[in-house]
Design a protein around this motif. Structure first.
Motif, PDB file in Angstrom:
ATOM      1  N   ALA A  14       0.842  -1.185   0.000  1.00 39.63           N
ATOM      2  CA  ALA A  14       0.000   0.000   0.000  1.00 39.63           C
ATOM      3  C   ALA A  14       0.882   1.240   0.000  1.00 39.63           C
ATOM      4  N   THR A  15       0.338   2.297  -0.525  1.00 37.89           N
ATOM      5  CA  THR A  15       1.012   3.588  -0.507  1.00 37.89           C
ATOM      6  C   THR A  15       0.221   4.502   0.411  1.00 37.89           C
ATOM      7  N   GLY A  16       0.897   5.102   1.361  1.00 38.30           N
ATOM      8  CA  GLY A  16       0.230   6.026   2.274  1.00 38.30           C
ATOM      9  C   GLY A  16       0.780   7.425   2.092  1.00 38.30           C
ATOM     10  N   ILE A  17      -0.104   8.401   2.125  1.00 40.00           N
ATOM     11  CA  ILE A  17       0.300   9.798   2.023  1.00 40.00           C
ATOM     12  C   ILE A  17      -0.106  10.475   3.321  1.00 40.00           C
ATOM     13  N   ARG A  54      -9.059   6.326   4.315  1.00 41.72           N
ATOM     14  CA  ARG A  54      -8.829   5.496   3.142  1.00 41.72           C
ATOM     15  C   ARG A  54      -8.419   6.373   1.964  1.00 41.72           C
ATOM     16  N   ASP A  55      -9.194   6.372   0.899  1.00 39.45           N
ATOM     17  CA  ASP A  55      -8.842   7.167  -0.295  1.00 39.45           C
ATOM     18  C   ASP A  55      -9.679   8.429  -0.395  1.00 39.45           C
ATOM     19  N   SER A  56     -10.051   8.992   0.736  1.00 38.17           N
ATOM     20  CA  SER A  56     -10.908  10.160   0.772  1.00 38.17           C
ATOM     21  C   SER A  56     -10.330  11.188   1.745  1.00 38.17           C
ATOM     22  N   ARG A  66     -13.474  24.300  -5.618  1.00 39.40           N
ATOM     23  CA  ARG A  66     -13.301  23.505  -6.843  1.00 39.40           C
ATOM     24  C   ARG A  66     -11.830  23.215  -7.129  1.00 39.40           C
ATOM     25  N   HIS A  67     -10.981  24.239  -7.019  1.00 36.43           N
ATOM     26  CA  HIS A  67      -9.564  24.077  -7.355  1.00 36.43           C
ATOM     27  C   HIS A  67      -8.860  23.142  -6.370  1.00 36.43           C
ATOM     28  N   VAL A  68      -9.152  23.276  -5.083  1.00 40.77           N
ATOM     29  CA  VAL A  68      -8.538  22.411  -4.074  1.00 40.77           C
ATOM     30  C   VAL A  68      -8.940  20.954  -4.335  1.00 40.77           C
ATOM     31  N   ALA A  69     -10.215  20.707  -4.570  1.00 42.28           N
ATOM     32  CA  ALA A  69     -10.679  19.337  -4.825  1.00 42.28           C
ATOM     33  C   ALA A  69      -9.999  18.756  -6.065  1.00 42.28           C
ATOM     34  N   ARG A  70      -9.898  19.554  -7.117  1.00 40.63           N
ATOM     35  CA  ARG A  70      -9.270  19.100  -8.364  1.00 40.63           C
ATOM     36  C   ARG A  70      -7.790  18.767  -8.167  1.00 40.63           C
ATOM     37  N   ARG A  71      -7.062  19.659  -7.473  1.00 39.89           N
ATOM     38  CA  ARG A  71      -5.613  19.461  -7.299  1.00 39.89           C
ATOM     39  C   ARG A  71      -5.296  18.286  -6.383  1.00 39.89           C
ATOM     40  N   VAL A  72      -6.054  18.135  -5.295  1.00 39.82           N
ATOM     41  CA  VAL A  72      -5.817  16.998  -4.396  1.00 39.82           C
ATOM     42  C   VAL A  72      -6.101  15.692  -5.138  1.00 39.82           C
ATOM     43  N   ARG A  73      -7.180  15.677  -5.919  1.00 35.76           N
ATOM     44  CA  ARG A  73      -7.504  14.472  -6.686  1.00 35.76           C
ATOM     45  C   ARG A  73      -6.406  14.167  -7.698  1.00 35.76           C
ATOM     46  N   ALA A  74      -5.902  15.193  -8.394  1.00 35.39           N
ATOM     47  CA  ALA A  74      -4.882  14.997  -9.424  1.00 35.39           C
ATOM     48  C   ALA A  74      -3.528  14.597  -8.833  1.00 35.39           C
ATOM     49  N   LEU A  75      -3.119  15.238  -7.741  1.00 34.39           N
ATOM     50  CA  LEU A  75      -1.777  15.008  -7.205  1.00 34.39           C
ATOM     51  C   LEU A  75      -1.687  13.857  -6.213  1.00 34.39           C
ATOM     52  N   ALA A  76      -2.775  13.580  -5.488  1.00 31.70           N
ATOM     53  CA  ALA A  76      -2.721  12.535  -4.469  1.00 31.70           C
ATOM     54  C   ALA A  76      -3.632  11.351  -4.775  1.00 31.70           C
ATOM     55  N   GLY A  77      -4.481  11.500  -5.797  1.00 27.65           N
ATOM     56  CA  GLY A  77      -5.371  10.404  -6.161  1.00 27.65           C
ATOM     57  C   GLY A  77      -6.456  10.127  -5.145  1.00 27.65           C
ATOM     58  N   MET A  78      -6.857  11.157  -4.412  1.00 25.34           N
ATOM     59  CA  MET A  78      -7.885  10.977  -3.382  1.00 25.34           C
ATOM     60  C   MET A  78      -9.164  11.683  -3.773  1.00 25.34           C
ATOM     61  N   ASP A  79     -10.284  11.078  -3.393  1.00 27.50           N
ATOM     62  CA  ASP A  79     -11.573  11.750  -3.514  1.00 27.50           C
ATOM     63  C   ASP A  79     -11.626  12.862  -2.492  1.00 27.50           C
ATOM     64  N   VAL A  80     -12.294  13.948  -2.839  1.00 27.73           N
ATOM     65  CA  VAL A  80     -12.439  15.070  -1.906  1.00 27.73           C
ATOM     66  C   VAL A  80     -13.927  15.422  -1.844  1.00 27.73           C
TER      67      VAL A  80
END
Length: 120
Positions: free
Chosen positions: A18-21, A56-58, A82-96
């Motif tokens: 697993a990868t943890g951030i 988990r992934d959220s 909107r921008h925070v949700a987009r960037r976190v999803r793109a860079l960390a692969g997490m749902d926001v």
């Protein structure tokens, strides 16, 4: 070939580990994204800060920022969400699913865009 060296013994990659951030890493991403999203940071204001709760992934994100005034506060906060949700999803692969924005302070700005302060 199952069991061959370097193949993980036939176990799928997703099942080998697993990868943890860390939460603080997600918070840094969110704070930077908030900074990118505001129109113009107020002179003398502090940079946006963020805290996150990861499950988990959220990631649920809370952003605290300062804005110039007068401005369209609602539009800026919506843009930050909107921008925070987009960037976190793109860079960390997490749902926001939630980005809560709190405006901590408004900084008066003159018509020419410069900060106003008290005049003695």
């Amino acid at each position: 070939m199952p069991g061959a060296p370097g193949t993980g013994g036939g176990v799928a990659a997703a099942e080998r580990g697993a990868t943890g951030i860390a939460d603080r890493v997600i918070a840094k991403i969110a704070a930077q994204a908030a900074k990118e999203a505001i129109d113009a940071p107020p002179e003398g204001g502090t940079a946006p800060r963020a805290t996150v709760t990861v499950h988990r992934d959220s990631a649920r994100v809370r952003v605290v920022l300062e804005l110039g005034y007068p401005s369209d506060i609602g539009r800026q906060c919506g843009g930050v969400r909107r921008h925070v949700a987009r960037r976190v999803r793109a860079l960390a692969g997490m749902d926001v699913p939630e980005v809560a924005v709190r405006v901590e302070r408004l900084h008066p700005v003159a018509a020419d865009g410069t900060a106003r302060g008290r005049v003695r």
